[in-house]
Design a protein around this motif. Structure first.
Motif, PDB file in Angstrom:
ATOM      1  N   ILE A   1       0.850  -1.183   0.000  1.00 31.99           N
ATOM      2  CA  ILE A   1       0.000   0.000   0.000  1.00 31.99           C
ATOM      3  C   ILE A   1       0.888   1.237   0.000  1.00 31.99           C
ATOM      4  CG2 ILE A   1      -1.958  -1.123   1.136  1.00 31.99           C
ATOM      5  CD1 ILE A   1      -1.046   0.075   3.769  1.00 31.99           C
ATOM      6  N   CYS A   2       0.302   2.379  -0.292  1.00 33.61           N
ATOM      7  CA  CYS A   2       1.065   3.630  -0.390  1.00 33.61           C
ATOM      8  C   CYS A   2       0.412   4.705   0.482  1.00 33.61           C
ATOM      9  CB  CYS A   2       1.154   4.096  -1.840  1.00 33.61           C
ATOM     10  SG  CYS A   2       1.957   2.913  -2.946  1.00 33.61           S
ATOM     11  N   PRO A   3       0.723   4.739   1.781  1.00 34.44           N
ATOM     12  CA  PRO A   3       0.085   5.711   2.687  1.00 34.44           C
ATOM     13  C   PRO A   3       0.318   7.162   2.285  1.00 34.44           C
ATOM     14  CG  PRO A   3       1.259   4.006   3.911  1.00 34.44           C
ATOM     15  CD  PRO A   3       1.638   3.840   2.484  1.00 34.44           C
ATOM     16  N   GLU A   4       1.469   7.450   1.687  1.00 35.69           N
ATOM     17  CA  GLU A   4       1.773   8.832   1.317  1.00 35.69           C
ATOM     18  C   GLU A   4       0.823   9.359   0.249  1.00 35.69           C
ATOM     19  OE1 GLU A   4       5.507   7.072   3.011  1.00 35.69           O
ATOM     20  OE2 GLU A   4       3.940   6.428   1.652  1.00 35.69           O
ATOM     21  N   GLN A   5       0.246   8.466  -0.548  1.00 34.67           N
ATOM     22  CA  GLN A   5      -0.645   8.872  -1.623  1.00 34.67           C
ATOM     23  C   GLN A   5      -2.118   8.794  -1.228  1.00 34.67           C
ATOM     24  OE1 GLN A   5       0.315   6.667  -5.211  1.00 34.67           O
ATOM     25  NE2 GLN A   5       2.510   6.731  -4.746  1.00 34.67           N
ATOM     26  N   ASN A   6      -2.391   8.438   0.019  1.00 28.21           N
ATOM     27  CA  ASN A   6      -3.759   8.207   0.470  1.00 28.21           C
ATOM     28  C   ASN A   6      -4.384   9.512   0.962  1.00 28.21           C
ATOM     29  OD1 ASN A   6      -6.162   7.298   1.527  1.00 28.21           O
ATOM     30  ND2 ASN A   6      -5.252   5.902   3.014  1.00 28.21           N
ATOM     31  N   SER A   7      -4.936  10.288   0.039  1.00 26.31           N
ATOM     32  CA  SER A   7      -5.518  11.589   0.405  1.00 26.31           C
ATOM     33  C   SER A   7      -6.905  11.458   1.018  1.00 26.31           C
ATOM     34  CB  SER A   7      -5.595  12.492  -0.839  1.00 26.31           C
ATOM     35  OG  SER A   7      -6.479  11.941  -1.805  1.00 26.31           O
ATOM     36  N   SER A   8      -7.525  10.262   0.951  1.00 26.52           N
ATOM     37  CA  SER A   8      -8.862  10.077   1.527  1.00 26.52           C
ATOM     38  C   SER A   8      -8.825  10.089   3.044  1.00 26.52           C
ATOM     39  CB  SER A   8      -9.465   8.760   1.047  1.00 26.52           C
ATOM     40  OG  SER A   8      -8.788   7.652   1.630  1.00 26.52           O
ATOM     41  N   LEU A   9      -7.634   9.917   3.646  1.00 25.06           N
ATOM     42  CA  LEU A   9      -7.455   9.873   5.098  1.00 25.06           C
ATOM     43  C   LEU A   9      -8.261   8.735   5.725  1.00 25.06           C
ATOM     44  CD1 LEU A   9      -7.485  13.689   5.976  1.00 25.06           C
ATOM     45  CD2 LEU A   9      -5.693  12.311   4.906  1.00 25.06           C
ATOM     46  N   GLU A  10      -8.408   7.636   4.987  1.00 19.18           N
ATOM     47  CA  GLU A  10      -9.013   6.394   5.470  1.00 19.18           C
ATOM     48  C   GLU A  10      -7.982   5.283   5.301  1.00 19.18           C
ATOM     49  OE1 GLU A  10     -13.532   5.986   4.474  1.00 19.18           O
ATOM     50  OE2 GLU A  10     -12.511   6.717   2.705  1.00 19.18           O
ATOM     51  N   GLY A  11      -7.979   4.327   6.200  1.00 17.43           N
ATOM     52  CA  GLY A  11      -6.959   3.291   6.168  1.00 17.43           C
ATOM     53  C   GLY A  11      -5.687   3.813   6.803  1.00 17.43           C
ATOM     54  N   LEU A  12      -4.536   3.434   6.247  1.00 18.05           N
ATOM     55  CA  LEU A  12      -3.247   3.930   6.728  1.00 18.05           C
ATOM     56  C   LEU A  12      -2.804   5.065   5.816  1.00 18.05           C
ATOM     57  CD1 LEU A  12      -0.758   3.631   8.611  1.00 18.05           C
ATOM     58  CD2 LEU A  12       0.181   2.031   6.925  1.00 18.05           C
ATOM     59  N   TYR A  13      -2.513   6.219   6.405  1.00 22.55           N
ATOM     60  CA  TYR A  13      -2.103   7.378   5.613  1.00 22.55           C
ATOM     61  C   TYR A  13      -1.047   8.157   6.392  1.00 22.55           C
ATOM     62  CZ  TYR A  13      -5.247  10.141   8.611  1.00 22.55           C
ATOM     63  OH  TYR A  13      -5.870  10.742   9.674  1.00 22.55           O
ATOM     64  N   ARG A  14      -0.453   9.124   5.732  1.00 24.25           N
ATOM     65  CA  ARG A  14       0.575   9.942   6.370  1.00 24.25           C
ATOM     66  C   ARG A  14       0.030  11.351   6.596  1.00 24.25           C
ATOM     67  NH1 ARG A  14       6.547   9.662   6.518  1.00 24.25           N
ATOM     68  NH2 ARG A  14       7.383  11.775   6.812  1.00 24.25           N
ATOM     69  N   SER A  15       0.088  11.815   7.860  1.00 26.65           N
ATOM     70  CA  SER A  15      -0.292  13.177   8.211  1.00 26.65           C
ATOM     71  C   SER A  15       0.970  13.906   8.635  1.00 26.65           C
ATOM     72  CB  SER A  15      -1.311  13.178   9.356  1.00 26.65           C
ATOM     73  OG  SER A  15      -1.511  14.484   9.855  1.00 26.65           O
TER      74      SER A  15
END
Length: 893
Positions: free
Chosen positions: A104-118
């Motif tokens: 998976i790619c948390p850095e690209q997860n702009s939906s802020l669902e699942g695993l993401y980077r803040s």
């Protein structure tokens, strides 16, 4: 029998089926690298029934499957298939271990669902269906599993590695990496899973439970925010003690952790033992946080902690039962906050939100019961109906039973269903079992949408000394149902005579039947129409109805304005005193609206009985100063709009502003005395008495700054420059910015810029600075908001910034949002639709929540209504529209 992937469309409660498989144990190995993360999952699955399953579908989104095996043996492609929305296993055994490894790619997860980077932090948000963006799983709340989680990452970049439960092990790895191994001994659904990895610092404390166990408490934040955690820690310990004392609920792990992140779709999340918070709900310091911010931190910290039992230990069977945990927990946090401060003030604040926003939701196209019968996208049902109205339904049950029986009922509920996923019927049944009461009619509150309307008439017979209240209920049609069954409605009430409150005796009651407090009674309306006859009354009284707002209903009773004066000044119920003052002010505003539509507003003379009430309140000794502040505040434009058949935002703004100026002019001496009480040398304390003193002082300043003389302007500037807390500083800046007097605007612009320069490195303060400008009702609001979108302080990917500018403008600045521009009256609607369409591609949840103002197009005149409807149609036809936005657009049109 087969279990397939859920396809997009409508999901119905009536179609619920228990899961075909349970997951006894879940082991996750999460390897975090910059740019990509690898998740290895080992799931111990066991068939729930005796019937073989031809296909078993595991939900999964945005996953790249790298490896798959069962019991250690790699699967052949003929044994499974990857589809849009998940993974399907063919002919699974009755018991097996599934091993998968995904990228998976948390850095690209702009939906802020699942695993993401803040910013610098990796974190998760799995409710409602975010876990499927981490690995393939039975992503539903009735599948509860024992979780063990191993996390590894670069130690320099992510020195802190957290997950649910207790820490089992940690250590060094090759290449500058390290790991942490966590185990949660309590089975939970995957929506309560949490993971955090990043460079964080912690504030630490301990709490000793009632049974003597020591619990480690940690609040993790960025190092720069360590000085803003004391209030959250104090609130957490107060909540833990309160839950033991009021509900008998002890905490059950060795550690409780909170993590604050800046990019978060919600306020906070109750993940078991590892709560993840929006920074706005955990960070608080007098220099940077308002009184409202301190209170919000206290309430949200308590809310998420209380979920440990009402949501985690006992959770939802399915998402239709969302209010089972949210409504109950909102009630618990509201009672906690009331105990920490003023119960009446807390009630006033909560009811204001309910009546302005939830009642509007009940009257709109997205109206739904607190337990909906269907949904298209579950994220759209995290609503005021589920939360706030759900709280009111629990409150009614608590009031019908009384404190002792309600506590027995909740004890039984927790004991009976600990470790289970249950339904709203299970909750109500526990209360019925301990009380012997029949709540079958009460279930209509869970099954029917809409706000009941009570029509009340009365009569008094001087000869028999009998007073009769006739009450009928009617609930307008809503999209899911036009023919409403009666609700079970508790109506708390009293009767006021010339000399005070009267003793209450219903006809046919004996002295033994009478309660100890014989001036207050709760009537139970269970039919479409009922009569209640009171005897032995010496005069026709003024009824004090719906005390404490005892039910979420609209009340129609023809109070005279003299009646309202009497209630506002003499009722023993604090809420109804406030309510009477609001009703009186609303009546005068409606007079002003008529004058506005006749073109006579400037010559209009308001009813001076409102001034009489305000003047006497200002002189009353012993009145809660926070209540005084609220009683002196005119009804909001949003609440006024809810009372109108056809909403005219420009007229409402003009009428309310006119009346505010009238009050300010006629009570100038009294208001000036309050405004002059500012003393910058006083220490700041976020306690009820001090909060109340600031509230009334700043309410007075708001009035005086409508048309200030030099003395008032000097008071405002002194407060702005010398305040030692954000409440007073922001209140003075707000009063200055909202002032339309000539010569003040240039001064306000300079002060806005100075405020920004002072606080530009404090994101939460800047959110308030953005919101202040987005809310400014002065002409040119749309242009100001468009300029803010290009300001360096604005970040179009951050939900807090989006809500502070776009959300505030469209929801809290009706005169500018609905007024548009001189050249284009619909420009505000077009602006909002443009923002929604653009944002939908990045964060559908936030985009969908911005749509609410457009969904209410039927409440406006034909021209405005059609313009709003056109923008909804444009949103619906946007290419690639998310299910979140599509559902709202479809139902609204």
């Amino acid at each position: 029998m087969s279990e397939s992937l859920q396809q997009p469309g409508t999901v119905y409660l009536k179609d619920y089926q228990p899961p075909a498989y349970e997951i006894e144990k879940t082991y996750l190995d999460v390897e975090i690298f910059r740019g990509e993360t690898f998740v290895k999952a080992e799931l111990d699955l066991v068939r729930a029934g005796t019937t073989a399953v031809a296909e078993l579908a595991l939900a999964g989104e945005q996953l790249e499957l790298l490896d798959i095996a069962v019991d250690g043996v790699p699967l052949d492609p003929s044994q499974y298939r990857v589809e849009e929305g998940g993974l399907v296993l063919l002919n699974p055994e009755a018991r097996f271990q599934l091993q998968t490894r995904v990228r998976i790619c948390p850095e690209q997860n702009s939906s802020l669902e699942g695993l993401y980077r803040s910013r610098t932090i990796y974190c998760t948000q799995c409710e409602a269906e975010g876990f499927r963006k981490i690995t393939y799983y039975l992503d539903r709340p009735d599948v509860m599993s024992d979780f063990t989680t191993r996390i590894s990452a670069d130690k320099t970049e992510c020195p802190v590695l957290l997950s649910n439960g207790n820490l089992l092990d940690s250590g060094e790895l090759e290449g500058g990496r390290h790991f942490a191994l966590w185990h949660d001994p309590h089975k939970k659904p995957c929506y309560l899973f949490a993971l955090v990895a990043g460079n964080l610092s912690a504030v630490e404390d301990t709490f000793t439970t009632a049974s003597g166990r020591a619990v480690e408490l940690k609040i993790y934040v960025e190092a720069k925010d360590l000085d803003k955690c004391d209030h959250a820690m104090t609130s957490l310990k107060n909540a833990m003690r309160w839950d033991e004392e009021v509900y008998g609920r002890e905490y059950d792990l060795d550690i409780f952790m909170i993590v604050a992140v800046d990019d978060f779709n919600m306020g906070a999340m109750e993940n078991k033992g590892l709560n993840i918070f929006n920074t706005s709900c955990v960070l608080a310091k007098r220099e940077t946080t308002t009184d409202a911010g301190f209170q919000r931190v206290e309430g949200v910290v308590a809310h998420e902690y209380f979920h440990n039992w009402s949501g985690n230990r006992v959770t939802c069977r399915d998402w239709f039962q969302l209010s089972l945990k949210e409504g109950f927990t909102v009630y618990r946090d509201a009672e906690f906050s009331a105990d920490m401060g003023s119960p009446t003030v807390k009630r006033v604040e909560d009811v204001a939100i309910l009546r302005t926003h939830q009642f509007a939701e009940d009257a709109g196209p997205m109206a739904h019961p607190i337990r909906p019968a269907s949904y298209m996208e579950i994220s759209n049902f995290y609503t005021l109906t589920v939360y706030e109205k759900g709280c009111e339904v629990v409150r009614m049950l608590a009031n019908l039973l009384g404190p002792a029986l309600f506590r027995k009922g909740t004890d039984l509920y927790f004991e009976r269903h600990d470790g289970q996923a249950v339904t709203t019927e299970d909750f109500v049944q526990a209360l019925a079992d301990v009380s012997g009461r029949d709540f079958s009619l009460f279930q209509n509150w869970y099954n029917q949408a809409g706000t009941p309307e009570l029509s009340v008439s009365d009569s008094y017979d001087e000869n028999t000394r009998e007073y009769t209240l006739s009450i009928s209920q009617y609930t307008p049609p809503t999209p899911e149902c036009s023919d409403k069954q009666p609700f079970h409605i508790p109506i708390a009430m009293g009767l006021l005579g010339d000399a005070g409150e009267l003793a209450l005796k219903l006809k046919d009651e004996t002295p033994e039947d009478l309660p100890a407090d014989n001036t207050h009674r709760v009537l139970e309306l269970t039919q479409a129409e009922q009569q209640f006859v009171f005897t032995d009354l010496p005069e026709k009284p003024v009824p004090s109805l719906l005390r404490g707002f005892s039910a979420p209903v609209k009340l129609n009773y023809q109070y005279s304005r003299d009646d309202l004066v009497k209630l506002a000044l003499h009722d023993s119920d604090g809420f109804n005193r406030y309510e009477a003052s609001q009703k009186l002010a609303l009546a005068v505003i409606e007079d002003a609206l008529k004058a506005y539509h006749c073109g006579d507003l400037q010559d209009f003379s308001p009813d001076t009985r409102l001034l009489q009430v305000y003047r006497e309140l200002l002189q009353e000794s012993g009145l809660d100063q926070a209540m005084l502040g609220y009683m002196l505040t005119l009804p909001s434009e949003g609440y006024i709009a809810e009372q109108q058949q056809v909403v005219d935002p420009l007229a409402i703004h003009a009428a309310r502003r006119f009346l505010a100026a009238f009050v300010a002019d006629n009570l100038q001496a009294e208001l000036l005395q309050r405004a002059q009480s500012f003393d910058p040398s006083l220490d700041y304390r976020p306690v009820a008495a001090d909060i109340a003193a600031r509230l009334i002082r700043n309410t007075a300043l708001d009035y005086l700054m409508i048309n200030p003389n030099q003395e008032v302007l000097d008071i405002c500037l002194k407060q702005l420059e010398q305040a030692n807390n954000m409440t007073d500083e922001l209140a003075a800046l707000t009063a200055l910015v909202n002032c339309d007097a000539s010569g003040v605007k240039i001064l306000a612009e300079r002060q806005l810029e100075a405020f920004y320069q002072k606080w530009q490195h404090e994101p939460l303060v800047i959110n308030s600075w953005l919101a202040l400008q987005a809310r400014n009702a002065s002409p040119g609001g749309l242009a100001r908001v468009q300029a803010l979108l290009n300001h360096p302080a604005y970040d179009g990917t951050n939900p807090n910034k989006i809500r502070s500018v776009i959300g505030v403008f469209s929801n809290a600045n009706p005169v500018n949002f609905h007024g548009g521009t001189d050249q284009d009256p619909a420009a505000g609607y077009r602006f909002l639709a443009d923002q929604i369409i653009a944002l939908d591609k990045k964060n559908p949840q936030i985009a969908a929540r911005l749509m609410t103002p457009l969904t209410r197009w039927r409440r406006f005149d034909a021209t405005r209504g059609q313009a709003m409807r056109d923008e909804l149609s444009r949103i619906k036809s946007a290419p690639g529209l998310s299910p979140d936005c599509n559902e709202i657009a479809t139902k609204s049109l």
